[in-house]
Design a protein around this motif. Structure first.
Motif, short mmCIF file in Angstrom:
data_model
loop_
_atom_site.label_atom_id
_atom_site.label_comp_id
_atom_site.label_asym_id
_atom_site.label_seq_id
_atom_site.Cartn_x
_atom_site.Cartn_y
_atom_site.Cartn_z
N GLU A 1 -11.38 3.39 -36.26
CA GLU A 1 -10.92 3.73 -34.93
C GLU A 1 -9.86 2.75 -34.45
O GLU A 1 -9.90 1.57 -34.79
CB GLU A 1 -12.09 3.74 -33.94
CG GLU A 1 -13.12 4.82 -34.19
CD GLU A 1 -14.25 4.79 -33.18
OE1 GLU A 1 -15.01 5.77 -33.13
OE2 GLU A 1 -14.38 3.79 -32.45
N ILE A 2 -8.92 3.26 -33.66
CA ILE A 2 -7.95 2.41 -32.95
C ILE A 2 -8.24 2.56 -31.47
O ILE A 2 -8.29 3.69 -30.95
CB ILE A 2 -6.50 2.84 -33.24
CG1 ILE A 2 -6.20 2.72 -34.74
CG2 ILE A 2 -5.53 1.99 -32.45
CD1 ILE A 2 -4.80 3.17 -35.11
N VAL A 3 -8.47 1.45 -30.79
CA VAL A 3 -8.79 1.49 -29.36
C VAL A 3 -7.61 0.94 -28.57
O VAL A 3 -6.78 0.18 -29.07
CB VAL A 3 -10.06 0.68 -29.06
CG1 VAL A 3 -11.25 1.28 -29.80
CG2 VAL A 3 -9.88 -0.78 -29.44
N LEU B 1 -6.99 12.40 -32.58
CA LEU B 1 -6.22 11.47 -31.76
C LEU B 1 -5.99 12.10 -30.39
O LEU B 1 -6.01 13.33 -30.25
CB LEU B 1 -4.91 11.07 -32.41
CG LEU B 1 -3.73 12.04 -32.41
CD1 LEU B 1 -2.47 11.30 -32.83
CD2 LEU B 1 -3.95 13.21 -33.34
N VAL B 2 -5.77 11.25 -29.40
CA VAL B 2 -5.58 11.74 -28.04
C VAL B 2 -4.23 12.47 -27.95
O VAL B 2 -3.30 12.17 -28.70
CB VAL B 2 -5.62 10.59 -27.02
CG1 VAL B 2 -6.96 9.90 -27.04
CG2 VAL B 2 -4.50 9.58 -27.30
N PRO B 3 -4.10 13.42 -27.06
CA PRO B 3 -2.80 14.11 -26.89
C PRO B 3 -1.73 13.13 -26.39
O PRO B 3 -2.01 12.12 -25.75
CB PRO B 3 -3.11 15.19 -25.85
CG PRO B 3 -4.59 15.39 -25.91
CD PRO B 3 -5.16 14.05 -26.25
N THR C 1 3.24 -1.85 -26.37
CA THR C 1 2.25 -2.33 -27.34
C THR C 1 2.07 -1.25 -28.39
O THR C 1 1.61 -0.14 -28.08
CB THR C 1 0.90 -2.62 -26.64
OG1 THR C 1 1.11 -3.60 -25.62
CG2 THR C 1 -0.10 -3.14 -27.64
N ARG C 2 2.42 -1.56 -29.61
CA ARG C 2 2.35 -0.56 -30.68
C ARG C 2 0.94 -0.55 -31.27
O ARG C 2 0.32 -1.59 -31.48
CB ARG C 2 3.38 -0.86 -31.77
CG ARG C 2 4.79 -1.00 -31.25
CD ARG C 2 5.80 -1.04 -32.35
NE ARG C 2 6.14 0.28 -32.83
CZ ARG C 2 6.98 0.52 -33.84
NH1 ARG C 2 7.55 -0.49 -34.48
NH2 ARG C 2 7.26 1.74 -34.22
N LEU C 3 0.46 0.63 -31.53
CA LEU C 3 -0.86 0.83 -32.15
C LEU C 3 -0.62 1.17 -33.61
O LEU C 3 -0.04 2.21 -33.94
CB LEU C 3 -1.63 1.94 -31.44
CG LEU C 3 -1.78 1.77 -29.92
CD1 LEU C 3 -2.57 2.93 -29.33
CD2 LEU C 3 -2.45 0.45 -29.59
N LEU C 4 -1.07 0.27 -34.50
CA LEU C 4 -0.79 0.39 -35.92
C LEU C 4 -2.03 0.82 -36.70
O LEU C 4 -3.17 0.54 -36.30
CB LEU C 4 -0.28 -0.94 -36.49
CG LEU C 4 0.90 -1.60 -35.76
CD1 LEU C 4 1.25 -2.91 -36.43
CD2 LEU C 4 2.10 -0.66 -35.75
N LYS D 1 -7.86 3.94 -20.62
CA LYS D 1 -8.32 2.64 -20.14
C LYS D 1 -8.50 1.71 -21.34
O LYS D 1 -8.64 2.15 -22.47
CB LYS D 1 -9.63 2.78 -19.38
CG LYS D 1 -9.55 3.66 -18.14
CD LYS D 1 -8.73 3.00 -17.05
CE LYS D 1 -8.75 3.80 -15.76
NZ LYS D 1 -7.94 3.17 -14.70
N LYS D 2 -8.52 0.42 -21.05
CA LYS D 2 -8.73 -0.57 -22.10
C LYS D 2 -10.06 -0.31 -22.80
O LYS D 2 -11.10 -0.14 -22.14
CB LYS D 2 -8.71 -1.97 -21.50
CG LYS D 2 -8.90 -3.07 -22.53
CD LYS D 2 -8.84 -4.44 -21.89
CE LYS D 2 -9.03 -5.54 -22.93
NZ LYS D 2 -8.97 -6.90 -22.34
N GLY D 3 -10.02 -0.25 -24.14
CA GLY D 3 -11.22 -0.01 -24.93
C GLY D 3 -11.44 1.44 -25.29
O GLY D 3 -12.30 1.74 -26.14
N ASP D 4 -10.69 2.37 -24.68
CA ASP D 4 -10.84 3.79 -25.05
C ASP D 4 -10.34 4.02 -26.47
O ASP D 4 -9.37 3.41 -26.91
CB ASP D 4 -10.05 4.68 -24.09
CG ASP D 4 -10.67 4.74 -22.71
OD1 ASP D 4 -11.81 4.26 -22.56
OD2 ASP D 4 -10.02 5.27 -21.79
N VAL D 5 -11.02 4.93 -27.17
CA VAL D 5 -10.61 5.28 -28.52
C VAL D 5 -9.36 6.16 -28.45
O VAL D 5 -9.33 7.16 -27.73
CB VAL D 5 -11.72 6.01 -29.28
CG1 VAL D 5 -11.25 6.45 -30.66
CG2 VAL D 5 -12.95 5.11 -29.40
#
Length: 421
Positions: free
Chosen positions: A217-219, A77-79, A58-61, A85-89
Motif C-alpha cells: 500500500e501507498i499512503v 487506486l483512488v480516482p 510530494t511524489r508517491l513512488l 487525509k494524511k495516512g489514507d491509502v
C-alpha cells in the motif's frame, strides 16, 4: 483591294510591335499591385495546449527495497483529484505474486530443513561406520603386532616374512580407515553446508516476500489532492497496470504555486526560448488571461501518443500569479507563446520570390520594377520581416511583374513554387 490588305498588314505589325513593347516594359505596367514598405509592429505567436500542474508536489513512488526486481501490479487506486487525509491509502498493489513467493519460500524452507535432517542422519551413520572401521583396523594392528612371529628358533623364515607382511597390511588398513574417517567427516560437513545454503536461500525468499507484502500500500504523507501521474506516452495509471519499483504513481501538489505544462508542434517550435512572454487561458474560464513566461523548453521533440508521427516540444510556462480559486492541477489550458515581438520592416509574404536560391522583391524605380535581393527575418504565414535590402517608403510589387496575369493564373509551376517559399 491591295491597299486594304496592306493596311491590315500594317495594323497587325503595329499591334505586334505594341504587344512586344508592353511585354518588354511589363515591369512598368499599372495593373501590378504594389505595397509601400514601412515599419510595423511584428508579433509571431504560436498556440499550445496542455495542463496545469503544481510547481512543488510530494511524489508517491512505487515502493523500493522489497527485494523484488519485477514490477508490481496495481489492484486499486483512488480516482484522480480525490481529496485525502494524511495516512489514507492511495494505492493498493496486487499481493498475489509475493504471496506465491512466500508459499514457495516456506515450501523450499521445509524441504531444505527435511533434507538437512536427512543428511545429518546419513552422515552420522556414515561417520560412525568409518569410526568402527578405524577401531577394527587399530585393534587388528595391535593383535598382529602382539602375536607377530619373530622368534627364528621357533618359526621358519617364511612364517616370519608372512608375519611382517601381515603387520604392514594391518598398519595400511589402519591408516586407510583413519583417512576414510576424516574424508567422510568432511563430506558430511560439505553436504550439510550445501543444504544449509538452500535453507538460507529459502529464508531470504521468505524475507523478501514478507517485505513485499508489507509494502503493498501507498499512503498519503499529508493532506491534499491526489493527482495521478501523467506521462508523455502513457495514460493515467489504472488497476491492472504494472509499476516498477521507484516509478511515480501520483503526487500530492502544493496548490500555492502553479505552472502550465504545454506542448508545441515541432513545426512551430523554431525560436522557442526561456523567458519569452506567454498568455495562458484555462479552458473552463476562457474570459481570464494569465500572463507568464517560458520557464523551460525540451531539447528534443517527442510524440505525445504512441505510434503517432506528430511530435511536440514540451514547454513549461511560469505564471506571474496563481489564482487558487480558479486553478487546479490537471486543468486543460491553452497558451499563446510570443516568439518574436519587434517594430520592423514587414512585407506580405507573396511579395518575396525565390530566384536562384536568393530571396528577391521587385522594387519600383523610375525605370520600372527592378529586382532587389533581401535578407529575411522572422515570418508568419502571411507576413515576413525584411532584415536587409529595403528601406522605409520603398514601393514593391506584390507579385512577379515579369509575368502577366494570364501566366500567373495558368499556374506557372516555378513562379508558384518561388512564391510559396
Amino acid at each position: 483591294m491591295k491597299r486594304a490588305v496592306i493596311a491590315l498588314a500594317v495594323l497587325a505589325a503595329l499591334g505586334l510591335a505594341t504587344a512586344r513593347v508592353l511585354r518588354g516594359a511589363g515591369v512598368r505596367r499599372d495593373d501590378v499591385a504594389t505595397y509601400t514598405v514601412g515599419k510595423h509592429s511584428f508579433v509571431r505567436r504560436v498556440t499550445a495546449e496542455g495542463n496545469l500542474r503544481a510547481v512543488n508536489a510530494t511524489r508517491l513512488l512505487t515502493p523500493r527495497g522489497t527485494g523484488r526486481m519485477g514490477p508490481m501490479k496495481i489492484a486499486w487506486l483512488v480516482p484522480d483529484g480525490t481529496l485525502v487525509k494524511k495516512g489514507d491509502v492511495v494505492v493498493r498493489f496486487d499481493p498475489s505474486e509475493p504471496e506465491k513467493q512466500l508459499r514457495d519460500g516456506k515450501s523450499d524452507l521445509a524441504s531444505a530443513s527435511a533434507r538437512l535432517r536427512e543428511e545429518s542422519i546419513k552422515s552420522g551413520a556414515a561417520v560412525a561406520g568409518r569410526n568402527t572401521d578405524a577401531m577394527l583396523a587399530r585393534d587388528e594392528l595391535e593383535q598382529t603386532r602382539r602375536f607377530q612371529s619373530k622368534d627364528q628358533t621357533i618359526f621358519s623364515r617364511n612364517q616370519i616374512i608372512e608375519s611382517e607382511i601381515d603387520e604392514h597390511l594391518a598398519a595400511a588398513k589402519q591408516v586407510h580407515a583413519e583417512s576414510a574417517k576424516q574424508i567422510e567427516g568432511r563430506l558430511a560437513r560439505s553436504n550439510a553446508a550445501v543444504v544449509g545454503v538452500e535453507r538460507q536461500k529459502a529464508e531470504l525468499a521468505i524475507a523478501h516476500a514478507q517485505a513485499a507484502l508489507s509494502s503493498m500500500e501507498i499512503v498519503a504523507p499529508s493532506d491534499g489532492i491526489v493527482v495521478l501521474e501523467r506521462g508523455w506516452l502513457s495514460p493515467l495509471p489504472k488497476p491492472g497496470d504494472s509499476m516498477w519499483p521507484g516509478q511515480p504513481v501520483a503526487q500530492i501538489p502544493v496548490l500555492d504555486d502553479m505552472e502550465a505544462q504545454v506542448y508545441v508542434l515541432e513545426i512551430d517550435g523554431s525560436g522557442l526560448a526561456e523567458n519569452q512572454p506567454a498568455e495562458v487561458v484555462i479552458e473552463a474560464r476562457p474570459e481570464h488571461v494569465y500572463p507568464g513566461k517560458i520557464k523551460s523548453v525540451d531539447r528534443l521533440a517527442q510524440p505525445r501518443q504512441q505510434g503517432s508521427p506528430v511530435q511536440y516540444f514540451g514547454v513549461v510556462v511560469r505564471l506571474a500569479a496563481t489564482d487558487r480559486e480558479a486553478m487546479k492541477p490537471g486543468q486543460r489550458v491553452r497558451a499563446a507563446l510570443v516568439l518574436d515581438q519587434q517594430d520592423a520592416l514587414v512585407v506580405p509574404r507573396e511579395a518575396v520570390i525565390n530566384r536562384d536560391s536568393k530571396n528577391v522583391v521587385y522594387r519600383r524605380t523610375a525605370a520600372g520594377f527592378e529586382p532587389a535581393v533581401v535578407e529575411l527575418g522572422p515570418a508568419t504565414s502571411g507576413r515576413v520581416v525584411i532584415a536587409k535590402g529595403l528601406a522605409e517608403g520603398d514601393v514593391i510589387a506584390l507579385r512577379d511583374p515579369t509575368h502577366d496575369r494570364d501566366q500567373l493564373g495558368s499556374g506557372s509551376g516555378s513562379a508558384q513554387a518561388e512564391r510559396a517559399r
